[in-house]
Design an enzyme around this catalytic site. Structure first.
Site, PDB file in Angstrom:
ATOM      1  N   PRO A   1     -23.073 -24.183  -2.829  1.00 20.03           N
ATOM      2  CA  PRO A   1     -22.788 -24.008  -4.250  1.00 20.03           C
ATOM      3  C   PRO A   1     -21.288 -24.077  -4.541  1.00 20.03           C
ATOM      4  O   PRO A   1     -20.527 -23.309  -3.978  1.00 20.03           O
ATOM      5  CB  PRO A   1     -23.330 -22.610  -4.540  1.00 20.03           C
ATOM      6  CG  PRO A   1     -23.228 -21.894  -3.227  1.00 20.03           C
ATOM      7  CD  PRO A   1     -23.462 -22.940  -2.163  1.00 20.03           C
TER       8      PRO A   1
ATOM      9  N   ASP B   1     -22.000 -20.998  -7.426  1.00 18.78           N
ATOM     10  CA  ASP B   1     -21.429 -19.775  -6.898  1.00 18.78           C
ATOM     11  C   ASP B   1     -20.656 -19.138  -8.052  1.00 18.78           C
ATOM     12  O   ASP B   1     -19.629 -19.675  -8.461  1.00 18.78           O
ATOM     13  CB  ASP B   1     -20.502 -20.145  -5.738  1.00 18.78           C
ATOM     14  CG  ASP B   1     -20.081 -18.941  -4.919  1.00 18.78           C
ATOM     15  OD1 ASP B   1     -20.600 -17.836  -5.184  1.00 18.78           O
ATOM     16  OD2 ASP B   1     -19.228 -19.094  -4.039  1.00 18.78           O
TER      17      ASP B   1
ATOM     18  N   TRP C   1     -18.507 -14.331  -0.504  1.00 18.67           N
ATOM     19  CA  TRP C   1     -18.997 -15.166   0.606  1.00 18.67           C
ATOM     20  C   TRP C   1     -20.357 -14.678   1.080  1.00 18.67           C
ATOM     21  O   TRP C   1     -21.131 -15.433   1.668  1.00 18.67           O
ATOM     22  CB  TRP C   1     -18.002 -15.159   1.757  1.00 18.67           C
ATOM     23  CG  TRP C   1     -16.781 -15.948   1.406  1.00 18.67           C
ATOM     24  CD1 TRP C   1     -15.573 -15.449   1.037  1.00 18.67           C
ATOM     25  CD2 TRP C   1     -16.663 -17.371   1.351  1.00 18.67           C
ATOM     26  NE1 TRP C   1     -14.714 -16.477   0.755  1.00 18.67           N
ATOM     27  CE2 TRP C   1     -15.353 -17.665   0.940  1.00 18.67           C
ATOM     28  CE3 TRP C   1     -17.551 -18.432   1.608  1.00 18.67           C
ATOM     29  CZ2 TRP C   1     -14.887 -18.972   0.782  1.00 18.67           C
ATOM     30  CZ3 TRP C   1     -17.087 -19.719   1.453  1.00 18.67           C
ATOM     31  CH2 TRP C   1     -15.768 -19.991   1.047  1.00 18.67           C
TER      32      TRP C   1
ATOM     33  N   GLN D   1     -15.061 -25.187   5.077  1.00 18.72           N
ATOM     34  CA  GLN D   1     -16.221 -24.303   5.104  1.00 18.72           C
ATOM     35  C   GLN D   1     -16.565 -23.823   6.518  1.00 18.72           C
ATOM     36  O   GLN D   1     -17.507 -23.073   6.707  1.00 18.72           O
ATOM     37  CB  GLN D   1     -17.435 -24.974   4.468  1.00 18.72           C
ATOM     38  CG  GLN D   1     -17.227 -25.315   3.000  1.00 18.72           C
ATOM     39  CD  GLN D   1     -16.860 -24.117   2.164  1.00 18.72           C
ATOM     40  OE1 GLN D   1     -17.251 -22.988   2.455  1.00 18.72           O
ATOM     41  NE2 GLN D   1     -16.070 -24.330   1.113  1.00 18.72           N
TER      42      GLN D   1
ATOM     43  N   TRP E   1     -18.638 -21.277   4.293  1.00 16.24           N
ATOM     44  CA  TRP E   1     -20.090 -21.285   4.128  1.00 16.24           C
ATOM     45  C   TRP E   1     -20.855 -21.508   5.434  1.00 16.24           C
ATOM     46  O   TRP E   1     -21.931 -20.959   5.620  1.00 16.24           O
ATOM     47  CB  TRP E   1     -20.458 -22.354   3.113  1.00 16.24           C
ATOM     48  CG  TRP E   1     -21.808 -22.180   2.495  1.00 16.24           C
ATOM     49  CD1 TRP E   1     -22.301 -21.050   1.925  1.00 16.24           C
ATOM     50  CD2 TRP E   1     -22.832 -23.177   2.391  1.00 16.24           C
ATOM     51  NE1 TRP E   1     -23.576 -21.280   1.453  1.00 16.24           N
ATOM     52  CE2 TRP E   1     -23.920 -22.583   1.723  1.00 16.24           C
ATOM     53  CE3 TRP E   1     -22.922 -24.515   2.772  1.00 16.24           C
ATOM     54  CZ2 TRP E   1     -25.088 -23.280   1.442  1.00 16.24           C
ATOM     55  CZ3 TRP E   1     -24.080 -25.210   2.487  1.00 16.24           C
ATOM     56  CH2 TRP E   1     -25.159 -24.593   1.838  1.00 16.24           C
TER      57      TRP E   1
ATOM     58  N   LYS F   1      -1.844 -32.375   0.576  1.00 11.00           N
ATOM     59  CA  LYS F   1      -2.900 -31.748  -0.198  1.00 11.00           C
ATOM     60  C   LYS F   1      -2.631 -32.001  -1.688  1.00 11.00           C
ATOM     61  O   LYS F   1      -1.485 -32.000  -2.117  1.00 11.00           O
ATOM     62  CB  LYS F   1      -2.837 -30.252   0.069  1.00 11.00           C
ATOM     63  CG  LYS F   1      -4.182 -29.586   0.140  1.00 11.00           C
ATOM     64  CD  LYS F   1      -4.003 -28.179   0.683  1.00 11.00           C
ATOM     65  CE  LYS F   1      -5.311 -27.417   0.631  1.00 11.00           C
ATOM     66  NZ  LYS F   1      -5.258 -26.173   1.371  1.00 11.00           N
TER      67      LYS F   1
ATOM     68  N   LYS G   1      -1.614 -28.695  -8.062  1.00  6.84           N
ATOM     69  CA  LYS G   1      -0.983 -28.749  -9.375  1.00  6.84           C
ATOM     70  C   LYS G   1       0.530 -28.690  -9.242  1.00  6.84           C
ATOM     71  O   LYS G   1       1.254 -29.370  -9.956  1.00  6.84           O
ATOM     72  CB  LYS G   1      -1.468 -27.579 -10.231  1.00  6.84           C
ATOM     73  CG  LYS G   1      -2.779 -27.904 -10.929  1.00  6.84           C
ATOM     74  CD  LYS G   1      -3.189 -26.765 -11.851  1.00  6.84           C
ATOM     75  CE  LYS G   1      -4.711 -26.691 -11.939  1.00  6.84           C
ATOM     76  NZ  LYS G   1      -5.226 -25.339 -11.867  1.00  6.84           N
TER      77      LYS G   1
END
Length: 1017
Positions: free
Chosen positions: A42, A81, A514, A549, A553, A586, A589
């Site tokens: 999610p 999520d 989590w 993850q 996750w 990466k 912003k």
RNA sequence: GGGCCCGUGGCUCAGCCUGGUUAGAGCGCUCGCCUGAUAAGCGAGAGGUCCGGGGUUCGAACCCCCGCGGGCCCA
């Protein structure tokens, strides 16, 4: 006619509407199929998807579409999520809140409502974004972590942990965010460089004048909580006599580090006066350096202990504050020290901190340093840039604090988790065997409690009176009104009566988010509230997420699942990469290098975007490049043109698929290539190697089909109606298009559906949608390896011939007399025999000949550079001798001296007059470049034809329209080719005389030619 | 300090697991070609110490070891 140019926008709007109007997704989903349990990781409801999220869902959608076409009925429930700090922080910002007290006075109920509305609105916005990427999931029925049935799954898990003795409440040093005023899991801490003080502090040794233990720290604010000093038992320590301004001090620190540390202080001189091992120091007592400022410290004894975690860095003496460090804490417990923590939730010193009470720890650093300086306990002060942890949401530097928290005892589950990892199929393999195992091996107990509001309430009730604890494992044990109403503060009002007569109240904590997503593999199907699906599906056949993850996750799911079922919750995991900018950084912003998925889609379309992200190996990071993205679009445009070409003629002739005509070599070849491609696609998909399919598609469709096959068969499509060779070309092209589209449909669903509707179904009956078709499986009987190999050779020859033409300056339009292939390879001979017609036409030559040795002349010359210094004055004589040679001798003996022929001789090959050559992998190709009169006439005829064609184009004539043509030139130049010109240009009449109608003057190879054409109405 | 991944023409990447023609593609560059898919398309050429060094092997971009550089994660 199909549109001349591929317009992604038009294709998309038409197909999106078609799908919606006809409820295609619903119809596809209703079809029966084998089970395939996919669980969507999610995404957090931030409100906007980014490039990585888009890639993630496109990857999932592609696999789901592939599975559906392959006879499966995969689960495709999208997940959201929705709890946790990120949303709380957003809402706090919106409301202008700064602390938890703001929330409490605002009202937890109102705050929760805001959070919920915010999460739901974000979910809706993101759903639209995913839909716009042609992601087919069950958007109307997602699973949400805020639903009661989902929260129930988490309660179930925690109850299981409790029953198994794996749930523990303990005082522990945790990552603490003093802005959010909560504990954080390791997975919620982000590291980056930060500048901090780096100070060396002298702790006065008790009972020994001017003697100090030297410690080092980057967190002066933890000094008020110092309880001990640790040294390594087997490290060598020294007492150093140091002199500063005539004053003598004795400093204790690691011997090997003494020079570097003393060098930082203002000492005039120093010398080692005594050494001992760390273990000898144990029990040495010292006075707390800030005992006056923090009076409570006077109550405790401070001494040196040894500990294995100490390393020979800095001073080798480690300041121990059991309330502010994990290792410190463990040592503190072991040695029975006070777990002293004078810092509150907000990061502010409590009364216990004496002088510093009421100050924020970050602000106290300077004051503490000043105090130490004033007391002459500061040996040195520097700055250090090091990696420091921050709160993943609000970016505040974390502190370590000993607090009461709830833990899952991962330490007791580790072995089982590691065993389960081995049973899972990881793509790539190292994602599991190396990366994930490393993480799990180093995992500590999982702190699952958060002192916050917007989360699944931890279902633990404790009796106020006797301390009896009750863990609720199902929402059915309490009253709840509707499925969203289990949140705080309502749940806080629920109490139970204790056996002892007291009231049981819920602990105020909520779960780490989590933990929420960790139960997705059963929470998403409402287990244990409903059992059927779970029993049918669990565990998941497949999941895929990014490599971040590993500690997210993949981990949280494995942990909860082993707690509940002793088993990994997934069978196969595809780990994909991150999206980076062109320089490999990466996207963020602050760097201003963020590329929005919508931006890409608006430039190159949905299919272009999807193919772009699916083009490179999924587990590699994806450096986003506009140049590369546009390149995909150029390839799609070739696909478009190729299909349009086929469509144009098949449509004109009203072709119906089925008629096969007479297949020619090139037809059999491309059909073989087609099946090889289908085979590759199937094999790749079974391994989730999606990029191999996309690459194979472009190779096949653009390289083989468009650039080669269609090139070859172009003349065949304007043969007369019913020509068996033309029918065969139609049959072949259609089969290629039909099957290729179905292979690539999961990847580029919109353009594939568009072609299916407009092209495929024009020539054969079909399903309502391409996604109701089956995924092609290879018909291996049609694969002809020998033919494929032969065609490769033919291509090489054609390429070499083009090369030779280039050198000879003979354009392809001009026919040539002869092509000679020199080779010793039997395969080449066979290939030429098999594919002669193709080579002749592609090279535009009249004849092809294969020989072992082309009749060329050799000229042998002495290599003066080599023989000169060697033979000196005899060189001239040697030259004469060489001139007499007719062929290259194997042995070269001159005047009794043996010379290496390779070095002594220069060999020049001289082609017979009129030839030019070029090499290809298996030999050499020669062309005869001279044109006789007959060839010249043909060449002129072709030049004239080309110009008439261009004029037809300029007049915008229909392909089928007839014209009359007048050419002002010497008719002798094209004698014998009049009929050719007429039929090629659809001229009813061709005259050589005054040009009329649409007239243009051309320069044909230096001759002025006026051409006039009149359209026949 | 530890784990993992990556390093191939100017750029973006295939190939590496399973060693074997002269290491490929696209973009860019130069020069051409084609023109009934055409505001498209095609070809050729230049351009590579496959990060470096060892080793295994008849043979290494590929397997092993040691380095170097970059990234991620962990201490």
């Amino acid at each position: 006619m199909l549109p001349a140019k591929y317009s992604p926008k038009n294709v998309e709007s038409e197909i999106f509407k078609f799908w919606e109007d006809n409820e295609i997704y619903r119809k596809v989903k209703e079809r029966k199929g084998r089970k395939f349990y996919f669980v969507d990781g999610p995404p957090y409801t931030t409100g906007r998807i980014h490039l990585g999220t888009a890639w993630n869902k496109v990857l999932k959608d592609t696999i789901l579409r592939y599975k559906r076409m392959s006879g499966f009925a995969p689960t495709d429930t999208p997940g959201w999520d929705m709890h946790g700090l990120p949303i709380e922080v957003k809402v706090e910002q919106e409301l202008g809140f700064r602390t938890k007290r703001d929330i409490e006075s605002f009202g937890i109920d109102k705050f929760i409502e805001k959070c919920m509305n915010y999460a739901l609105a974000n979910k809706d916005a993101m759903t639209e974004q995913f839909k716009n990427l042609a992601v087919w999931m069950d958007w109307d029925r997602p699973y949400m972590t805020i639903k009661a049935e989902y929260m129930n799954a988490a309660w179930f898990a925690i109850k299981r942990a409790y029953e198994r003795g794996l749930l523990e409440r303990k005082k522990m040093v945790v990552n603490w965010c003093y802005r959010c005023e909560t504990a954080l899991a390791d997975a919620e801490v982000e590291y980056w460089d930060e500048e901090d003080p780096s100070i060396y502090v002298k702790f006065p040794v008790k009972g020994e004048r001017d003697t100090y233990i030297v410690i080092w720290t980057t967190t002066p604010w933890t000094l008020p909580a110092n309880m001990a000093v640790a040294v390594h038992p087997s490290l060598e320590y020294a007492k150093v006599r140091a002199v500063k301004n005539g004053k003598v001090e004795y400093l204790i620190l690691a011997k090997e580090l003494a020079d570097s540390v003393l060098g930082k202080g203002d000492y005039d001189a120093w010398e080692v006066v005594e050494t001992y091992l760390g273990e000898d120091l144990e029990g040495l007592e010292y006075e707390h350096p800030l005992a006056e400022e923090v009076p409570i410290q006077k109550n405790w004894k401070h001494q040196v202990f040894f500990a294995d975690f100490v390393t020979a860095e800095n001073t080798g003496c480690v300041h121990i504050a059991p309330g502010h460090g994990v290792e410190d804490y463990e040592l503190g417990v072991e040695k029975g020290l006070e777990i002293f923590n004078p810092v509150d939730d907000r990061g502010v010193y409590t009364e216990k901190a004496g002088k510093y009470a009421g100050k924020h720890v970050r602000e106290a650093n300077d004051e503490i340093i000043d105090d130490l300086y004033r007391k002459d306990l500061l040996l040195a002060e520097e700055k250090i840039v090091h990696r420091y942890g921050h709160c993943w949401r609000c970016k505040t530097p974390i502190i370590y604090r000993a607090t009461e928290q709830w833990f899952i005892k991962i330490s007791e589950l580790k072995d089982e988790m590691l065993r389960e990892i081995d049973k899972v199929k990881w793509i790539p393999e190292w994602a599991g065997s190396a990366r994930f195992k490393d993480w799990v091996s180093n995992a500590k107990d999982w702190c699952i409690s958060r002192q916050r509001y917007w989360g699944i309430p931890i279902p633990v009730w404790i009796c106020e009176k006797c301390g009896e604890m009750k863990v609720v494992g199902s929402i059915e044990e309490i009253d709840w009104e509707n499925d969203l109403d289990l949140h705080r503060p309502k749940i806080d009002a629920v109490t139970f009566d204790c056996k002892c007569g007291g009231k049981m109240r819920r602990v105020p904590d909520v779960f780490d988010v989590w933990f929420d997503s960790g139960v997705a593999s059963w929470g998403s199907i409402a287990y244990p509230l409903r059992k059927e699906k779970f029993e049918e599906l669990w565990p998941a056949d497949f999941i895929t997420e990014g490599h971040d993850q590993t500690r997210g996750w993949f981990y949280s799911q494995l942990g909860t699942s082993v707690v509940c079922f002793d088993k990994a919750p997934y069978k196969a995991v595809l780990m994909h990469g991150f999206t980076l900018d062109e320089q490999g950084r990466k996207m963020s912003k602050s760097l201003g290098n963020v590329v929005e998925p919508e931006e890409v889609v608006s430039q190159i379309g949905v299919d272009g975007f999807r193919l772009y992200v699916l083009y490179s190996a999924p587990w590699e990071d994806l450096r986003f490049s506009w140049e590369e993205a546009r390149n995909i679009n150029r390839m799609l445009n070739v696909v478009w043109n190729a299909i349009r070409f086929a469509y144009t003629y098949m449509n004109l002739d009203d072709y119906k698929f089925g008629e096969k005509g007479e297949l020619k070599m090139e037809d059999r070849w491309i059909l073989s290539k087609l099946e090889s491609f289908v085979k590759e696609a199937n094999e790749a998909m079974e391994e989730y190697q999606v990029h191999r399919v996309v690459r194979a598609f472009f190779d096949f469709f653009v390289e083989e089909f468009s650039r080669w096959y269609i090139q070859i068969i172009r003349p065949r499509v304007w043969e007369e109606r019913d020509s068996p060779s033309k029918i065969a070309a139609y049959y072949t092209m259609f089969r290629v298009i039909d099957r290729s589209l179905r292979v690539i449909a999961p990847f580029a669903p919109l353009i594939s559906e568009w072609f299916y509707q407009h092209v495929v179904k024009r020539f054969r009956d079909g399903e309502e949608s391409i996604f109701m078709e089956s995924y092609p499986e290879p018909e291996e009987g049609m694969i002809d390896g020998k033919l494929e190999e032969a065609m490769d050779i033919a291509k090489d020859i054609v390429e070499a011939a083009a090369n030779a033409r280039n050198k000879a300056k003979r354009k392809l339009r001009w026919p040539l007399r002869e092509l000679v292939v020199e080779t010793s390879s039997e395969k080449v001979r066979e290939a030429v025999e098999m594919l002669e017609e193709i080579i002749l036409s592609q090279c535009n030559v009249k004849k092809i000949r294969v020989v072992d040795n082309f009749e060329k002349e050799i000229e042998i010359k002495p290599n003066y550079k080599y023989i000169g210094p060697l033979l000196k004055e005899k060189a001239g004589e040697f030259a004469k001798y060489v001139a007499s040679l007719k062929e290259i001798p194997e042995k070269l003996v001159f005047e009794g001296e043996e010379l290496d022929p390779k070095q002594a001789l220069l060999i020049d090959y001289r082609l017979p007059d009129g030839y030019e050559y070029a090499e290809f992998p298996e030999g050499v190709v020669y062309i005869y470049k001279e044109l006789d009169d007959e060839l010249m006439r043909e060449a002129y005829a072709r030049e004239i034809v080309r110009r008439i064609q261009e004029m037809r184009k300029e007049l915008d004539l229909d392909v089928e329209e007839f014209i009359q043509t007048m050419v002002e030139m010497d008719p002798e130049l094209v004698k014998g080719w009049e009929e050719y010109i007429k039929s090629e240009t659809r001229s009813e009449k061709l005259t050589f005389g005054k040009a009329e109608g649409y007239v243009k003057e051309w320069n044909v190879e230096g001759k002025k030619v006026r051409i006039g054409i009149v359209r026949k109405s």
